[in-house]
Write a protein that holds these residues in place. Structure first.
Motif, PDB file in Angstrom:
ATOM      1  N   GLN A  60      21.484   0.842 -26.030  1.00  0.00           N
ATOM      2  CA  GLN A  60      20.330   0.032 -25.618  1.00  0.00           C
ATOM      3  C   GLN A  60      19.994  -1.004 -26.694  1.00  0.00           C
ATOM      4  OE1 GLN A  60      16.958   2.434 -24.576  1.00  0.00           O
ATOM      5  NE2 GLN A  60      15.591   0.677 -24.399  1.00  0.00           N
ATOM      6  N   ALA A  61      20.009  -0.558 -27.957  1.00  0.00           N
ATOM      7  CA  ALA A  61      19.698  -1.482 -29.054  1.00  0.00           C
ATOM      8  C   ALA A  61      20.726  -2.609 -29.104  1.00  0.00           C
ATOM      9  CB  ALA A  61      19.669  -0.722 -30.377  1.00  0.00           C
ATOM     10  N   THR A  62      22.001  -2.263 -28.921  1.00  0.00           N
ATOM     11  CA  THR A  62      23.055  -3.292 -28.966  1.00  0.00           C
ATOM     12  C   THR A  62      22.904  -4.279 -27.813  1.00  0.00           C
ATOM     13  OG1 THR A  62      24.518  -1.611 -29.850  1.00  0.00           O
ATOM     14  CG2 THR A  62      25.541  -3.638 -29.117  1.00  0.00           C
ATOM     15  N   PHE A  63      22.656  -3.750 -26.623  1.00  0.00           N
ATOM     16  CA  PHE A  63      22.519  -4.630 -25.456  1.00  0.00           C
ATOM     17  C   PHE A  63      21.322  -5.565 -25.635  1.00  0.00           C
ATOM     18  CE2 PHE A  63      24.577  -1.142 -22.648  1.00  0.00           C
ATOM     19  CZ  PHE A  63      25.833  -1.566 -23.040  1.00  0.00           C
ATOM     20  N   THR A  64      20.218  -5.025 -26.158  1.00  0.00           N
ATOM     21  CA  THR A  64      19.033  -5.857 -26.379  1.00  0.00           C
ATOM     22  C   THR A  64      19.362  -6.955 -27.382  1.00  0.00           C
ATOM     23  OG1 THR A  64      17.693  -3.903 -26.007  1.00  0.00           O
ATOM     24  CG2 THR A  64      16.574  -5.795 -26.977  1.00  0.00           C
ATOM     25  N   ASN A  65      20.088  -6.548 -28.418  1.00  0.00           N
ATOM     26  CA  ASN A  65      20.447  -7.454 -29.492  1.00  0.00           C
ATOM     27  C   ASN A  65      21.352  -8.601 -29.023  1.00  0.00           C
ATOM     28  OD1 ASN A  65      20.342  -8.246 -32.073  1.00  0.00           O
ATOM     29  ND2 ASN A  65      21.444  -6.505 -32.929  1.00  0.00           N
ATOM     30  N   ILE A  66      22.231  -8.298 -28.081  1.00  0.00           N
ATOM     31  CA  ILE A  66      23.142  -9.331 -27.573  1.00  0.00           C
ATOM     32  C   ILE A  66      22.335 -10.449 -26.905  1.00  0.00           C
ATOM     33  CG2 ILE A  66      24.871  -9.783 -25.766  1.00  0.00           C
ATOM     34  CD1 ILE A  66      26.106  -7.079 -26.467  1.00  0.00           C
ATOM     35  N   GLY A  67      21.224 -10.086 -26.270  1.00  0.00           N
ATOM     36  CA  GLY A  67      20.350 -11.102 -25.692  1.00  0.00           C
ATOM     37  C   GLY A  67      20.929 -11.693 -24.421  1.00  0.00           C
ATOM     38  N   LYS A  68      20.206 -12.664 -23.861  1.00  0.00           N
ATOM     39  CA  LYS A  68      20.670 -13.196 -22.576  1.00  0.00           C
ATOM     40  C   LYS A  68      21.551 -14.435 -22.735  1.00  0.00           C
ATOM     41  CE  LYS A  68      16.588 -15.972 -21.784  1.00  0.00           C
ATOM     42  NZ  LYS A  68      15.572 -16.479 -20.928  1.00  0.00           N
ATOM     43  N   GLN A  69      21.609 -14.999 -23.953  1.00  0.00           N
ATOM     44  CA  GLN A  69      22.383 -16.244 -24.121  1.00  0.00           C
ATOM     45  C   GLN A  69      23.856 -16.099 -23.734  1.00  0.00           C
ATOM     46  OE1 GLN A  69      20.092 -15.336 -26.327  1.00  0.00           O
ATOM     47  NE2 GLN A  69      18.890 -17.093 -27.004  1.00  0.00           N
ATOM     48  N   PRO A  70      24.572 -15.078 -24.265  1.00  0.00           N
ATOM     49  CA  PRO A  70      25.985 -14.972 -23.867  1.00  0.00           C
ATOM     50  C   PRO A  70      26.146 -14.738 -22.364  1.00  0.00           C
ATOM     51  CG  PRO A  70      25.536 -13.567 -25.757  1.00  0.00           C
ATOM     52  CD  PRO A  70      24.207 -14.053 -25.252  1.00  0.00           C
ATOM     53  N   LEU A  71      25.178 -14.047 -21.766  1.00  0.00           N
ATOM     54  CA  LEU A  71      25.267 -13.776 -20.327  1.00  0.00           C
ATOM     55  C   LEU A  71      25.106 -15.075 -19.551  1.00  0.00           C
ATOM     56  CD1 LEU A  71      22.935 -10.645 -20.121  1.00  0.00           C
ATOM     57  CD2 LEU A  71      25.331 -10.778 -20.791  1.00  0.00           C
ATOM     58  N   GLU A  72      24.164 -15.909 -20.007  1.00  0.00           N
ATOM     59  CA  GLU A  72      23.952 -17.193 -19.329  1.00  0.00           C
ATOM     60  C   GLU A  72      25.163 -18.094 -19.501  1.00  0.00           C
ATOM     61  OE1 GLU A  72      20.228 -18.860 -20.632  1.00  0.00           O
ATOM     62  OE2 GLU A  72      19.126 -17.631 -19.185  1.00  0.00           O
ATOM     63  N   ALA A  73      25.724 -18.107 -20.722  1.00  0.00           N
ATOM     64  CA  ALA A  73      26.912 -18.931 -20.955  1.00  0.00           C
ATOM     65  C   ALA A  73      28.021 -18.481 -20.006  1.00  0.00           C
ATOM     66  CB  ALA A  73      27.360 -18.816 -22.405  1.00  0.00           C
ATOM     67  N   ALA A  74      28.211 -17.163 -19.879  1.00  0.00           N
ATOM     68  CA  ALA A  74      29.271 -16.648 -19.009  1.00  0.00           C
ATOM     69  C   ALA A  74      29.026 -17.051 -17.555  1.00  0.00           C
ATOM     70  CB  ALA A  74      29.366 -15.141 -19.135  1.00  0.00           C
TER      71      ALA A  74
END
Lengths: 228, 360
Positions: free
Chosen positions: A111-125
């Motif tokens: 959970q901590a890692t997923f939160t840390n990744i944030g939404k930016q890489p998901l939006e870029a993808a």
């Protein structure tokens, strides 16, 4: 030296911990993903439930599981109806208990890692034509490698180290539920300190080694660095 | 690439912030969405990309509808043919530059080693970086890779959200020429968000000015920049741009003469062939007004103009809008001068243009 019975408990412990870790990853990953992304009002409740085993005495968790999975418990009735019998004092019962007991050690780092990744890489993808599932496997998983490593090692070692829940739910049945921690207890009860030393030493060196590996890998992992 | 217009209508209400726009934009060239922070320009871009969901919206490009709330249509971002460049490059840290560039290509089922890719690498000057990891790139290089990554997909539209904002002045100057080249060499319409006047003047063909979630003005760049009724006209950086053509070089004095629809201008020598089209920026503060043609002045550019509007900012300054042929020009003068000269709408005057900058 280690006796055949001792080696059997080591092997059983390894089996329990491996199967439990795999199950925790299967259930824990979507759960951690949901907890990291949701705005739902149930998030707090779920977080608290997942974290409960961290603070409860293992005997309390074991006691409730024993009652629930027993012949008169909700889960026990269900498993009986399905023709599976009841779970206490069986290997599957031990697995269920281990999964619940160690789940926070898998869910929380993820959970901590997923939160840390944030939404930016998901939006870029998503702007690069990757659908959400594709994004999870091709972007989130590689970026979350340090989190998965932590989750696997903590989940596995914590399961190896459990005692209270095992004793309550699994009992002390050779080759079925007698894991290392219980065997050490048996040796000490019987005043077989030499045998207890051997097993305890095995656990200590195993746990120290994997944790050492984990923390040195995390220190040098390039993606872990960048996500900080 | 067809030239059918882009239609964007979005309504959004967050309580403190609301967005309400209804725009028809040209289907080619660079449209700059300009506004200060909080004006809604990034939100609008995110709505267009589908990154921000709006319950009430409509978007159409090339005859394809990406969102039509009335019909219950909302195409998810990953199914829209768009390229998006974020303020921070937002490269995937676990992939090399080439891996980043191929990410989208693989998903649209295109060969990833095409001449297109090579051309784009060259256009953005990043061919030598393909094997690097993103954390081994400078900020400017990262942003160029991000632009290339969006561009290789040959999207229907390129959306850029302040791609230069996180870079220092030197890096900006490094990327601006690439952006200009990109716009000349590709036919992909571009929506470009910025709060920088300089980027507006350098890049825009069409300008949309946003403020507090509303469209204040939209139109071609020369038309919109010379409007007196937008806050931009009051800004001390206020400027107008003219599209001109190189007419003559004067090597002795290091000057170049350029033609515009209302006459000619002398500008500092430009290294460009006769006939080249250029864009000239004239700051309102560099324009002064005289009633009679000055006979002795150090200023080379003196042209006849008609006053089309005057606005007093109530702080001692007047903004004067002038027409020279078809071109418009803004001048900032003191309110006292405006009174002394008795400037009125319709009056014919002479303007002295003290300085010009050539944009491209």
């Amino acid at each position: 030296m280690l006796s055949a019975a001792d080696i059997a408990t080591l092997w059983l412990t390894f089996k329990v911990a491996s199967i439990a870790t795999i199950l925790m990853l299967l259930f824990g990953t979507p759960l951690a993903w949901w907890l990291a992304r949701t705005q739902s009002r149930w998030k707090g409740v779920c977080n608290a439930v997942v974290a409960l085993p961290l603070v409860l005495p293992p005997t309390v968790l074991g006691f409730y599981l024993l009652v629930l999975m027993g012949p008169n418990g909700v889960i026990g009735k269900l498993t009986s109806e399905l023709g599976l019998g009841t779970l206490p004092f069986t290997f599957p019962g031990l697995i269920v208990a281990s999964v619940l007991y160690s789940l926070p050690f898998v869910v929380q780092p993820l959970q901590a890692t997923f939160t840390n990744i944030g939404k930016q890489p998901l939006e870029a993808a998503s702007t690069l034509r990757a659908n959400p599932l594709d994004t999870f496997f091709s972007v989130v998983m590689p970026l979350a490698k340090p989190g998965f490593l932590t989750a696997i090692i903590l989940g596995f070692t914590h399961t190896v180290g459990e005692f209270g829940v095992v004793l309550m739910v699994g009992g002390n049945i050779p080759d079925k539920t007698r894991v290392v921690s219980v065997q050490i207890y048996n040796h000490v009860e019987a005043l077989e300190y030499n045998e207890a030393h051997w097993l305890a030493g095995c656990l200590l060196s195993f746990s120290f080694t994997v944790l050492l590996v984990l923390y040195s890998v995390l220190k040098t992992h390039p993606v872990a660095h960048q996500l900080k | 690439m067809t030239l059918s217009p882009i239609v964007a209508r979005f309504q959004l209400n967050y309580g403190a912030f609301s967005l309400d726009v209804d725009l028809t934009l040209p289907g080619c060239g660079v449209t700059v969405l300009f506004g200060h922070s909080g004006s809604g320009k990034t939100t609008l871009l995110r709505c267009i990309a589908g990154l921000q969901y709006t319950p009430n919206g409509y978007f159409e490009i090339n005859g394809k509808v990406w969102q039509d709330s009335k019909e219950g249509i909302f195409v998810p971002t990953y199914k829209r043919s768009l390229g998006y460049v974020f303020q921070e490059a937002n490269l995937f840290p676990h992939l090399t530059v080439l891996g980043n560039l191929q990410f989208g290509l693989k998903r649209i089922g295109k060969q990833s080693n095409t001449t297109d890719l090579k051309q784009i690498l060259e256009l953005l000057g990043i061919s030598h970086l393909v094997d690097r990891m993103p954390d081994k790139l400078s900020g400017g290089e990262r942003q160029r890779v991000a632009i290339a990554r969006a561009l290789v997909l040959k999207p229907d539209i390129l959306l850029m959200d302040e791609p230069l904002a996180s870079l220092d002045t030197k890096r900006k100057q490094e990327i601006l020429p690439y952006l200009n080249k990109l716009h000349q060499q590709t036919k992909i319409p571009n929506l470009y968000v910025t709060h920088s006047q300089q980027e507006v003047a350098q890049l825009a063909d069409y300008l949309v000015i946003l403020s507090e979630g509303r469209v204040l003005a939209s139109g071609t760049l020369p038309e919109t920049l010379s409007r007196i009724d937008v806050p931009l006209a009051q800004d001390k950086e206020a400027a107008t741009v003219w599209d001109v053509r190189v007419a003559e070089h004067d090597a002795d004095y290091h000057l170049t003469t350029v033609d515009f629809s209302g006459g000619t201008l002398s500008v500092p020598a430009i290294n460009a062939e006769i006939g080249t089209s250029l864009r000239v920026l004239i700051h309102a503060r560099d324009v002064s007004i005289v009633l009679e043609k000055p006979t002795a002045t150090s200023i080379l550019n003196v042209v006849n103009a008609t006053i089309s509007d005057i606005v007093d900012d109530q702080c001692g300054r007047s903004v004067v809008q002038l027409k020279i042929g078809k071109q418009s020009l803004l001048a900032h003068i003191t309110s006292k001068s405006a009174q002394l000269l008795r400037l009125n709408i319709g009056m014919t005057v002479f303007v002295q243009i003290k300085g010009t900058s050539i944009l491209h």
